[in-house]
Design a protein around this motif. Sequence first.
Motif, PDB file in Angstrom:
ATOM      1  N   MET A  98       0.851  -1.182   0.000  1.00 55.68           N
ATOM      2  CA  MET A  98       0.000   0.000   0.000  1.00 55.68           C
ATOM      3  C   MET A  98       0.891   1.238   0.000  1.00 55.68           C
ATOM      4  O   MET A  98       1.574   1.556   0.974  1.00 55.68           O
TER       5      MET A  98
ATOM      6  N   THR B  95       1.537   4.688   0.471  1.00 58.90           N
ATOM      7  CA  THR B  95       0.951   5.866   1.113  1.00 58.90           C
ATOM      8  C   THR B  95       2.029   6.848   1.478  1.00 58.90           C
ATOM      9  O   THR B  95       3.220   6.543   1.510  1.00 58.90           O
TER      10      THR B  95
ATOM     11  N   VAL C 107      -8.451   9.626   3.878  1.00 65.17           N
ATOM     12  CA  VAL C 107      -8.415   8.794   2.660  1.00 65.17           C
ATOM     13  C   VAL C 107      -8.400   9.631   1.387  1.00 65.17           C
ATOM     14  O   VAL C 107      -8.476   9.075   0.294  1.00 65.17           O
TER      15      VAL C 107
ATOM     16  N   ALA D  14      -3.821   7.563   3.520  1.00 66.57           N
ATOM     17  CA  ALA D  14      -4.203   6.151   3.559  1.00 66.57           C
ATOM     18  C   ALA D  14      -4.830   5.775   2.222  1.00 66.57           C
ATOM     19  O   ALA D  14      -5.811   6.376   1.804  1.00 66.57           O
ATOM     20  N   ASP D  15      -4.266   4.762   1.581  1.00 75.55           N
ATOM     21  CA  ASP D  15      -4.758   4.315   0.281  1.00 75.55           C
ATOM     22  C   ASP D  15      -5.682   3.119   0.489  1.00 75.55           C
ATOM     23  O   ASP D  15      -5.347   1.984   0.170  1.00 75.55           O
ATOM     24  N   LEU D  16      -6.864   3.377   1.056  1.00 78.04           N
ATOM     25  CA  LEU D  16      -7.794   2.303   1.385  1.00 78.04           C
ATOM     26  C   LEU D  16      -8.492   1.783   0.133  1.00 78.04           C
ATOM     27  O   LEU D  16      -8.913   2.564  -0.718  1.00 78.04           O
TER      28      LEU D  16
ATOM     29  N   GLY E 298     -11.987   3.314   0.177  1.00 74.90           N
ATOM     30  CA  GLY E 298     -11.930   4.711   0.598  1.00 74.90           C
ATOM     31  C   GLY E 298     -13.253   5.445   0.458  1.00 74.90           C
ATOM     32  O   GLY E 298     -13.642   6.227   1.328  1.00 74.90           O
TER      33      GLY E 298
ATOM     34  N   TYR F 208     -15.538   4.294   3.186  1.00 79.41           N
ATOM     35  CA  TYR F 208     -15.071   4.882   4.449  1.00 79.41           C
ATOM     36  C   TYR F 208     -15.591   6.304   4.605  1.00 79.41           C
ATOM     37  O   TYR F 208     -16.097   6.679   5.669  1.00 79.41           O
TER      38      TYR F 208
ATOM     39  N   ASN G 216     -11.693   2.398  -4.443  1.00 80.36           N
ATOM     40  CA  ASN G 216     -10.451   3.076  -4.094  1.00 80.36           C
ATOM     41  C   ASN G 216     -10.406   4.429  -4.808  1.00 80.36           C
ATOM     42  O   ASN G 216     -10.536   4.501  -6.035  1.00 80.36           O
TER      43      ASN G 216
END
Length: 335
Positions: free
Chosen positions: A1, A3, A103, A113-115, A118, A121, A178
Motif C-alpha cells: 500500500m 501511502t 483517505v 491512507a490508500d484504502l 476509501g 469509508y 479506491n
Amino acid sequence: MNTLLQQAPSWGTTLWFIVAAVLLLAVVLGFVTYAIYFERKVIGWMQLRIGPNRVGPLGLLQTVADVAKLLLKEDIRPQHADKALFTLAPILAYAPAFAVLAVMPFSDSIRFADLGIGLLYYIALSGITVLGVITAGWASNNKYSLIGGLRSAAQMISYEVPLVMSVVGIVLLTGSMNLKDIVEAQRDVWNIVPQFIGFAVFIIAAQAELNRTPFDLPEAESELVGGYHVEYSGFRFAMFMLAEYVYMFGMGALITILFFGGWLPIHPSLDFIPGIVWFILKFSIYVFLQFWIRATMPRLRVDQLMSFAWKVLLPVALFNILLTAVVVSYQNGMF
C-alpha cells in the motif's frame, strides 16, 4: 500500500504520522478561516456590498478576530441541559469531519491512507455527524434546538440515500471504491461526462448534507432562532461552524476526485503542471459555486425539501444506476 506515511523511515512512522496530521489540520484550519472571509467578500461583491475591510489589510484578519472572539467568550451551559451530551455533541459533529480527510488523495503522492474502500469509508464516517447534531438539539433542553436537531436528522438521512446512490454508477464504471483508482480511471474522460446525471444528483444531495443554502433548514433563524446550536456559545459553537466548513473542504475534495479527475490535467499536454495545482484549481471552482449559491438562492420550505429528496432525487439516482449497469453490461459483451 503506497501511502505518504510509508515513505517515511520505519522507526519514525509514528512521529511522521503526527507531523503529517498536524500539517493537514493546519491546512484545513487555514482553509476554514479564509473560506469564511472569501465567502463574505464574494457574497458582498454579488450583492453590491464591500464585505469585510476593516481588520487587517483588505479585511484579511476579520475571520481571525472572529475566531479569537469565540475562543474568549464565556462558555455558557443551560441549567437544565444534559451536561454529558451537551459537551459530547460538538465533538461528535467535528471529529468525523476531520477523520474523512485521511483517505483523500490530493495528488499521486500526497495522501495518508490508500484504502481499497476509501469511498465507503468516507460515506460511513460522514454519517456520524448527524448524531452530533441531533444530540445537540436534544441535550440543550430547548424546543427550538430540538426541532432543529430533528429537522437535521430527517434531512441528512433522507439526502444521504440519493447521495450514496449517485456514486454507484462511478463504482460500476471503475470497478473499485479506491479513490486513487477512480482518479486514474479518468485519464481519457472525466466522470462528469458519462455520469452527468449522477453528478447532478450528487451535488444537490451534497448541498443538503452540508446544510447549506437552499437546504439550511436545520439553522433557519426565522423559524428556529438559529436551530440545533442555539444554546451553544464560545468555542463549542465554533466547533459546529468548524465542522460545517471542514465538511465543505471534504465534499469539495470528494467531488473533485469522483467527477473532475482529481489531480489529472485537463489535457495531457499540460501534464508538466504539478497535480496538486490542478486539484486546487478544480476544488476552488466548487467552493466558489458554494458561495454563489448562498448569495442567490432562497431557502426551501421543509415539505419541499423532503419531497424533493424522495420524489425526485431518489428515482433519478436509481435510473442512473440502471442506465449505467446496462451500458457497462453492453461494453462487456453481455448483450
